[in-house]
Design an enzyme around this catalytic site. Structure first.
Site, short mmCIF file in Angstrom:
data_model
loop_
_atom_site.label_atom_id
_atom_site.label_comp_id
_atom_site.label_asym_id
_atom_site.label_seq_id
_atom_site.Cartn_x
_atom_site.Cartn_y
_atom_site.Cartn_z
N PRO A 1 0.82 -1.20 0.00
CA PRO A 1 0.00 0.00 0.00
C PRO A 1 0.86 1.25 0.00
CG PRO A 1 -0.46 -1.44 1.87
CD PRO A 1 0.78 -1.90 1.26
N GLU A 2 0.50 2.16 -0.85
CA GLU A 2 1.17 3.45 -0.90
C GLU A 2 0.20 4.48 -0.32
OE1 GLU A 2 3.00 4.07 -4.76
OE2 GLU A 2 2.87 1.95 -5.20
#
Length: 292
Positions: free
Chosen positions: A2-3
């Site tokens: 996840p960014e």
DNA sequence: CCGCGGGCCTGAGAGC
DNA sequence: TGCTCTCAGGCCCGCG
């Protein structure tokens, strides 16, 4: 995985069931996440009330009534799932999926809101840490982080200064959390495409020798902000692991221009064929025709 | 100080 | 079907 947009999506999903609620019961089924959970992890959470949630780079922060902050990182494969406590059993056709999910539910929060919040992380690159609120500024995990790309202070001058003198590639520079915080492989590729800049270009070329930003720096800042905002609006990108806290998929992967699109046509009229190269051991996707 | 590569984990998918 | 190999969105650390 996840960014920034995925982490922001998760934080927004947790907010309604955590903010103002109390940890009634906490299960730490596995302690060996990226770093081992402290032995008193459960005791330091149970009975505490959540005063608010925040996000710094790819970290979620949970402000507690005890004066501590719960710092959460999703690593590569971490996700949260929110269900109503006592009603998490599902219809038969979801049964198998549900069981699979349970095997990597390492931490579970039972909140006074009635929510059951499980942290699932197959690869265990994720982490949780409790830090005193007044020690947050000195926290080593946060200390070296660069500016928030969606914050007011992030602009061409700041980015140019951070990239000035860097001999490394733009791809590597933007992936460096000290330069700008929250981008990962996907959004670096997408932002560089939008700014029409080659990932191979030297990072220092977005500024003059004296560190003054040029039009490339300006385009890059605009592109980063645009891509992140669009991705947040779409609930993030779901490729392999990311899901929202309600189990729904993010939608931004349908808007990728180059990421994971090797050999496909670049969406630009004057674009070419998307190419994949390896930089720093990771895949980079870009259009050699329009990114210079 | 900087830049690079290795390592941490598991699972999915490709190729044989 | 099943094995082996490669790859995956992150980050820390040690090396030169």
């Amino acid at each position: 995985m996840p960014e920034l947009p995925e982490v922001e999506t998760v934080k927004r999903g947790l907010e309604p069931v955590m903010d103002g609620a109390r940890f009634e019961r906490v299960e730490a089924r596995r302690q060996d996440l990226r770093w081992p959970l402290p032995g008193d992890f459960v005791a330091r959470l149970e009975g505490k009330t959540v005063r608010g949630l925040g996000r710094r780079a790819k970290y979620i922060t949970v402000d507690l009534s005890s004066g501590e902050v719960l710092l959460i990182h999703l690593g590569m494969s971490g996700s949260f799932r929110v269900t109503q406590d006592g009603s998490e059993r599902r219809a038969g056709k979801y049964h198998h999926q549900h069981d699979q999910h349970l095997t990597h539910d390492h931490v579970v929060f039972h909140m006074s809101s009635g929510a059951r919040i499980s942290f699932n992380d197959p690869r265990r690159f994720g982490s949780m840490k409790l830090v005193a609120r007044e020690a947050l500024d000195a926290e080593p995990l946060l200390r070296a982080l660069g500016p928030e790309p969606l914050g007011d202070e992030f602009d061409a001058a700041l980015l140019a200064r951070a990239c000035g003198g860097k001999k490394t590639s733009l791809k590597a520079a933007l992936s460096d959390q000290r330069v700008v915080a929250g981008l990962g492989n996907i959004y670096v590729c997408e932002a560089l495409w939008r700014a029409k800049l080659s990932p191979k270009r030297r990072a220092s070329t977005i500024a003059t020798r004296s560190g003054v930003p040029n039009e490339r720096a300006q385009a890059l800042v605009e592109a980063i902000r645009h891509v992140l905002n669009e991705a947040i609006q779409a609930g993030g990108s779901s490729l392999r692991d990311h899901k929202r806290t309600d189990g729904e998929l993010g939608m931004f992967q349908h808007h990728f221009a180059v990421y994971d699109r090797e050999s496909e046509r670049c969406p630009r009229r004057d674009g070419g064929i998307v190419k994949r190269i390896v930089q720093g051991g990771r895949s980079t996707f870009f259009c050699p025709a329009c990114q210079r």
